[in-house]
Write a protein that holds these residues in place. Structure first.
Motif, PDB file in Angstrom:
ATOM      1  N   LEU A 204       0.802  -1.221   0.000  1.00  0.00           N
ATOM      2  CA  LEU A 204       0.000   0.000   0.000  1.00  0.00           C
ATOM      3  C   LEU A 204       0.840   1.279   0.000  1.00  0.00           C
ATOM      4  O   LEU A 204       0.288   2.381  -0.066  1.00  0.00           O
ATOM      5  CB  LEU A 204      -0.915   0.012   1.226  1.00  0.00           C
ATOM      6  CG  LEU A 204      -2.019  -1.052   1.237  1.00  0.00           C
ATOM      7  CD1 LEU A 204      -2.647  -1.151   2.623  1.00  0.00           C
ATOM      8  CD2 LEU A 204      -3.073  -0.713   0.188  1.00  0.00           C
ATOM      9  N   SER A 212      -0.421   7.412   0.495  1.00  0.00           N
ATOM     10  CA  SER A 212      -0.137   6.124   1.137  1.00  0.00           C
ATOM     11  C   SER A 212      -0.768   6.054   2.524  1.00  0.00           C
ATOM     12  O   SER A 212      -1.331   5.025   2.912  1.00  0.00           O
ATOM     13  CB  SER A 212       1.378   5.914   1.243  1.00  0.00           C
ATOM     14  OG  SER A 212       1.978   5.866  -0.026  1.00  0.00           O
ATOM     15  N   ARG A 215      -4.429   5.387   2.118  1.00  0.00           N
ATOM     16  CA  ARG A 215      -4.704   4.007   1.724  1.00  0.00           C
ATOM     17  C   ARG A 215      -4.576   3.060   2.908  1.00  0.00           C
ATOM     18  O   ARG A 215      -5.378   2.127   3.068  1.00  0.00           O
ATOM     19  CB  ARG A 215      -3.756   3.583   0.599  1.00  0.00           C
ATOM     20  CG  ARG A 215      -4.177   4.055  -0.784  1.00  0.00           C
ATOM     21  CD  ARG A 215      -3.409   3.322  -1.875  1.00  0.00           C
ATOM     22  NE  ARG A 215      -1.985   3.616  -1.801  1.00  0.00           N
ATOM     23  CZ  ARG A 215      -1.408   4.651  -2.402  1.00  0.00           C
ATOM     24  NH1 ARG A 215      -2.141   5.490  -3.122  1.00  0.00           N
ATOM     25  NH2 ARG A 215      -0.121   4.851  -2.294  1.00  0.00           N
ATOM     26  N   ARG A 218      -7.712   3.536   5.131  1.00  0.00           N
ATOM     27  CA  ARG A 218      -8.942   3.050   4.500  1.00  0.00           C
ATOM     28  C   ARG A 218      -8.936   1.537   4.322  1.00  0.00           C
ATOM     29  O   ARG A 218      -9.976   0.889   4.444  1.00  0.00           O
ATOM     30  CB  ARG A 218      -9.135   3.756   3.160  1.00  0.00           C
ATOM     31  CG  ARG A 218      -9.527   5.231   3.343  1.00  0.00           C
ATOM     32  CD  ARG A 218      -9.507   6.006   2.070  1.00  0.00           C
ATOM     33  NE  ARG A 218      -9.955   7.390   2.300  1.00  0.00           N
ATOM     34  CZ  ARG A 218      -9.828   8.378   1.435  1.00  0.00           C
ATOM     35  NH1 ARG A 218      -9.251   8.143   0.255  1.00  0.00           N
ATOM     36  NH2 ARG A 218     -10.265   9.580   1.731  1.00  0.00           N
ATOM     37  N   GLU A 219      -7.779   0.970   4.050  1.00  0.00           N
ATOM     38  CA  GLU A 219      -7.713  -0.478   3.898  1.00  0.00           C
ATOM     39  C   GLU A 219      -7.951  -1.180   5.230  1.00  0.00           C
ATOM     40  O   GLU A 219      -8.672  -2.191   5.296  1.00  0.00           O
ATOM     41  CB  GLU A 219      -6.352  -0.886   3.327  1.00  0.00           C
ATOM     42  CG  GLU A 219      -6.186  -2.376   3.090  1.00  0.00           C
ATOM     43  CD  GLU A 219      -7.136  -2.932   2.043  1.00  0.00           C
ATOM     44  OE1 GLU A 219      -7.378  -4.175   2.048  1.00  0.00           O
ATOM     45  OE2 GLU A 219      -7.638  -2.145   1.208  1.00  0.00           O
TER      46      GLU A 219
END
Length: 569
Positions: A204, A212, A215, A218-219
């Protein structure tokens, strides 16, 4: 190489599935001068879900660190500065809980985890308490740098074992790491790192660090994280060459001064007369044309003008004098006038050196010696409070003014921990005059406050009528074995009535092994006035000193007995 540390930072935080974001994070990218003395700082904190006020704790912890750390003395090390700030923050948070309605329930008080990264010169400094994680990504490999302070009650249940605000005292994990260009550091709260594997973290991250960070958050949220989520990333883009501070900048910008011939005018000063000249420097009595204050102005000699290390040390003397605030340390006057030439300026003290005073007063009373040593100790404490060592303490570097006040001078060999972290340190491994230098320096070891205490002990020995406690042998003892063979010369003179226990106090102060010396200046001074019983027992004077008549009478009887025995044979 560039003259400053350059980094790229990306960060993002989200409350996730919770109604309130109890995480807090921040970064401080200071000015060029401040960056050299204190570095760049990032901090992240995570409140505990059982508390309604832990978001206050998180915000307080991060803001306090990023503000107060940069207010600590720039002579302090990163470790000293960071830990002092965190101890104070922990005490405040704990006090807030004790004053609140949940004073006996720490899980509902002002509690948070905390992790910080300080990047100074070519070193990373980590502070950590709690369960956030710090990683380093280097050459494609991800390395976990912290451990989680959690206590597992069962395979499924755990609680925080350490955090800010839980207890009145806090233990902070601290470590340092060397930096390389391209290093990437990640600071993640448990809402992120518990839901992403190391492989996921690597997948990610790309050069856009803000993207980054988003991400990662959110991941983790998409994978079911029920917690607040925060991610900070910092990449090392360039490293300094270790010579980027105020002193080094002056060294590069200032021209070498001409040879001054009093009386003359120079840079706003009226040069009155030369006080001292040597192969290293020229020292002048000068008068500030604006304030009228008399000052000491030092310029490098012709022989030293190409020695960068010496020029750096000359400028450092004034830098140190501006930061020490003690009546027993020479000060540097405040001045905002621009300089064109390289020199240092300190206050002028009308008086004499301790070396001259010792010549004029060869037999001072014990009480006078105690007074002198206590003044020296006050001056040294001003150094030690700022993590500095004088390293050249000797009678020639101590002045006595007209009021009898001692002042320490000549800081050309001083060690400043904060500057050493920035790439500047003393080039001479054996600083100062050899006769007063602590034995550990001759082994190539770093000094400590016990090293300054050794020098002070030698001065005490000389004030009380001795020469040197080990003669000239200390400078020749360049190995542990040789230092073990050093033999202390007992201080005893027929013309001086000194208490016998005094020798035991001095012996301890100048012991070749620093671990066997006094640990604090105050301990040495205390024993000079009130020796402990163990020293009194060990220091019982010989019969010759206690009762000379009885000694010679005993000796005469022994001789008569031996003659009688021989005559019978």
């Amino acid at each position: 190489m560039p003259a400053a540390l350059a980094v790229t930072v990306g960060q993002f935080s989200d409350k996730g599935r919770k109604p309130l974001n109890q995480d807090f994070y921040g970064v401080r990218l200071p000015s060029w001068e401040e960056q050299h003395s204190k570095g760049i700082a990032l901090a992240i904190a995570d409140g505990i879900s059982s508390s309604d006020v832990s978001h206050i704790a998180s915000e307080t912890a991060v803001k306090s660190f990023l503000e107060d750390y940069f207010c600590t003395p720039d002579a302090w090390s990163v470790k000293q500065s960071g830990q002092r700030v965190l101890v104070a923050t922990n005490a405040w948070l704990h006090a807030q809980t004790r004053r609140g309605p949940y004073r006996y329930d720490r899980d509902r008080g002002h509690v948070c985890t905390f992790s910080a990264l300080v990047l100074k010169s070519t070193t990373a400094h980590l502070f950590h308490v709690g369960d956030a994680r710090l990683y380093r990504l280097r050459a494609g490999q991800l390395e976990l740098l912290t451990e989680e302070h959690r206590v597992w009650l069962s395979p499924e249940q755990s609680c925080l074992g350490r955090a800010l605000g839980i207890n009145p005292h806090v233990e902070i994990d601290y470590r340092t790491l060397p930096l390389q260009v391209g290093d990437l550091f990640l600071l993640l709260t448990d809402g992120v790192h518990e839901w992403l594997s190391e492989a996921s973290l690597l997948a990610l991250i790309d050069p856009d660090l803000d993207a980054s960070a988003r991400r990662l958050v959110r991941e983790a949220h998409a994978r079911g994280s029920p917690d607040n989520l925060t991610a900070q990333l910092v990449r090392i883009d360039a490293l300094p060459d270790g010579q980027a501070g105020e002193v080094q900048r002056q060294l590069d910008e200032l021209a070498l001064p001409p040879l001054l011939k009093p009386p003359t005018r120079f840079e706003g000063y009226h040069i009155l007369r030369e006080l001292h000249a040597s192969s290293r420097s020229h020292v002048y009595l000068a008068e500030d044309e604006h304030s009228g204050e008399r000052l000491v102005l030092k310029t490098p000699s012709l022989d030293q003008r190409h020695d960068r290390a010496y020029l750096e040390r000359l400028l450092l003397e004034e830098w140190i004098a501006r930061r020490l605030h003690s009546v027993h340390v020479v000060r540097a006057p405040a001045s905002n006038r621009p300089r064109q030439y390289l020199y240092s300026v300190t206050e002028y003290i009308e008086g004499q050196t301790l070396a001259q005073w010792m010549t004029d007063n060869p037999n001072p009373t014990l009480e006078r010696v105690r007074d002198l040593l206590e003044q020296i100790a006050r001056g040294l404490r001003a150094f030690h409070r700022l993590e500095m060592l004088h390293r050249d303490l000797r009678p020639e570097n101590i002045l006595i003014d007209a009021n009898g006040t001692l002042k320490l001078i000549d800081f050309g060999s001083a060690q400043v921990t904060g500057l050493a972290e920035g790439g500047m340190d003393a080039d001479n491994p054996v600083p100062g005059a050899l006769a007063y230098t602590a034995p550990e320096y001759f082994l190539g070891e770093g000094g400590s406050l016990r090293s300054d205490l050794f020098s002070m002990g030698v001065i005490a020995y000389r004030l009380l009528g001795g020469d040197l406690p080990y003669g000239a042998e200390v400078a020749r003892a360049r190995s542990r074995t040789a230092q073990l063979r050093l033999r202390y010369r007992p201080l005893w003179r027929e013309d001086r009535a000194l208490p016998p226990w005094l020798d035991a106090v001095l012996r301890k102060a100048v012991h070749p092994n620093p671990a066997r010396r006094y640990g604090e200046l105050s301990e040495f001074l205390h024993d000079l006035r009130q020796p402990p019983p163990d020293l009194l027992q060990r220091a019982r004077a010989p019969l010759l000193q206690r009762n000379p008549l009885r000694f010679w009478q005993t000796l005469a009887w022994v001789q008569m007995l031996m003659l009688l025995v021989l005559s019978l044979w």
